[in-house]
Design a protein around this motif. Sequence first.
Motif, PDB file in Angstrom:
ATOM      1  N   UNK A  56       0.786  -1.215   0.000  1.00 53.99           N
ATOM      2  CA  UNK A  56       0.000   0.000   0.000  1.00 53.99           C
ATOM      3  C   UNK A  56       0.820   1.269   0.000  1.00 53.99           C
ATOM      4  N   UNK A  57       2.144   1.145   0.121  1.00 53.15           N
ATOM      5  CA  UNK A  57       3.031   2.309   0.109  1.00 53.15           C
ATOM      6  C   UNK A  57       3.853   2.292  -1.178  1.00 53.15           C
ATOM      7  N   UNK A  58       3.900   3.413  -1.864  1.00 52.66           N
ATOM      8  CA  UNK A  58       4.696   3.499  -3.081  1.00 52.66           C
ATOM      9  C   UNK A  58       6.180   3.381  -2.744  1.00 52.66           C
ATOM     10  N   UNK A  59       6.895   2.724  -3.606  1.00 48.32           N
ATOM     11  CA  UNK A  59       8.336   2.552  -3.457  1.00 48.32           C
ATOM     12  C   UNK A  59       9.041   3.276  -4.606  1.00 48.32           C
ATOM     13  N   UNK A  60      10.325   3.456  -4.498  1.00 43.73           N
ATOM     14  CA  UNK A  60      11.057   4.226  -5.498  1.00 43.73           C
ATOM     15  C   UNK A  60      12.295   3.480  -5.963  1.00 43.73           C
ATOM     16  N   UNK A  61      12.388   3.263  -7.273  1.00 42.23           N
ATOM     17  CA  UNK A  61      13.589   2.703  -7.883  1.00 42.23           C
ATOM     18  C   UNK A  61      14.368   3.843  -8.514  1.00 42.23           C
ATOM     19  N   UNK A  62      15.661   3.853  -8.309  1.00 39.33           N
ATOM     20  CA  UNK A  62      16.523   4.937  -8.795  1.00 39.33           C
ATOM     21  C   UNK A  62      17.677   4.349  -9.595  1.00 39.33           C
ATOM     22  N   UNK A  63      17.788   4.751 -10.840  1.00 40.42           N
ATOM     23  CA  UNK A  63      18.876   4.272 -11.678  1.00 40.42           C
ATOM     24  C   UNK A  63      20.180   4.987 -11.367  1.00 40.42           C
ATOM     25  N   UNK A  64      21.257   4.215 -11.335  1.00 44.28           N
ATOM     26  CA  UNK A  64      22.617   4.759 -11.106  1.00 44.28           C
ATOM     27  C   UNK A  64      23.514   4.217 -12.226  1.00 44.28           C
ATOM     28  N   UNK A  65      23.299   4.683 -13.470  1.00 44.02           N
ATOM     29  CA  UNK A  65      23.960   4.048 -14.618  1.00 44.02           C
ATOM     30  C   UNK A  65      25.470   4.219 -14.659  1.00 44.02           C
ATOM     31  N   UNK A  66      26.003   5.164 -13.875  1.00 40.20           N
ATOM     32  CA  UNK A  66      27.452   5.369 -13.869  1.00 40.20           C
ATOM     33  C   UNK A  66      28.134   4.698 -12.668  1.00 40.20           C
ATOM     34  N   UNK A  67      27.377   3.891 -11.928  1.00 40.36           N
ATOM     35  CA  UNK A  67      27.929   3.198 -10.764  1.00 40.36           C
ATOM     36  C   UNK A  67      29.022   2.212 -11.192  1.00 40.36           C
ATOM     37  N   UNK A  68      30.161   2.275 -10.505  1.00 35.38           N
ATOM     38  CA  UNK A  68      31.192   1.271 -10.701  1.00 35.38           C
ATOM     39  C   UNK A  68      30.893   0.058  -9.835  1.00 35.38           C
ATOM     40  N   UNK A  69      31.039  -1.120 -10.402  1.00 35.36           N
ATOM     41  CA  UNK A  69      30.802  -2.362  -9.672  1.00 35.36           C
ATOM     42  C   UNK A  69      32.108  -3.147  -9.658  1.00 35.36           C
ATOM     43  N   UNK A  70      32.747  -3.168  -8.503  1.00 38.42           N
ATOM     44  CA  UNK A  70      34.076  -3.754  -8.440  1.00 38.42           C
ATOM     45  C   UNK A  70      35.011  -2.981  -9.358  1.00 38.42           C
ATOM     46  N   UNK A  71      35.685  -3.695 -10.230  1.00 39.39           N
ATOM     47  CA  UNK A  71      36.604  -3.049 -11.168  1.00 39.39           C
ATOM     48  C   UNK A  71      35.906  -2.610 -12.455  1.00 39.39           C
TER      49      UNK A  71
END
Length: 258
Positions: A56-71
């Motif tokens: 019943x509560x809206x949630x929020x997805x946020x894109x982080x397209x420049x995020x580094x993942x490990x190397x």
Amino acid sequence: MGVRRVLLVVMLVAALGCWPVVAWAAGSQPERRTARGGTPAAAAVASVEADFNNDGFADLAVGVPREGVGAAELAGAVNVLYGSTTGLSGSGSQLFFQGGGGVTDVAEPFDSFGAALAAGDFDNDGFADLAVGAVSEDIGATLDAGAVNVLYGSAARLTATGDQQFFQGNGGLIGVAEEGDFFGAALATGDYDNDSFADLAVGVPFEDVIGVLDAGAVNVLYGSAGRLSGAGNQQFFQGNGGVLGTREEGDAFGSSLA
């Protein structure tokens, strides 16, 4: 990458800078990187609102397209914040990236996972699901073809269990994964056939159409009780199937969707 593509992306990024800061998935735009190891221009970060755990509560997805993942620099990620009686909270938040927590594929440099987002209940189970564009995903040896990952909602929040990945030429999807297509650069949802299952439109702005470079196209996938499927999918582009306009070089049809 051709000069026309560079100029087109500069124009798209400049246009984004003039828009209000409400970066819904339908308005997200791709960046063309100048070279395989180059740094893209500022990414258009997407965000989208839905109730992924149906509380019943809206949630929020946020894109982080420049995020580094490990190397893997600029691999990209998605943060998810959950709503409550006191509003959004970082408590119990989630972070998704390819290869993490069961998400299909591997975090690779420059994939830009999270550059486009769209939410909809693709399997009509009462929980919103999340489509994530990985616009610069390499498909085999094909650079920047693009892909879309889909995560499904549940009472226990979004989960990578049973997640899917779509790209052209796979699972019955119309088209072929080609270099620089940017499949997934824009996403939008709607119940296009009014069957109670949300469907997904996918922008492919740099699709070459019948010999016309970067004319652009849109693929549409349909929801079902068995989740999103390539069965019966469609592809639209100008000058075909009654779509108005003429496919021309550099048109980038599908750069934004709503």
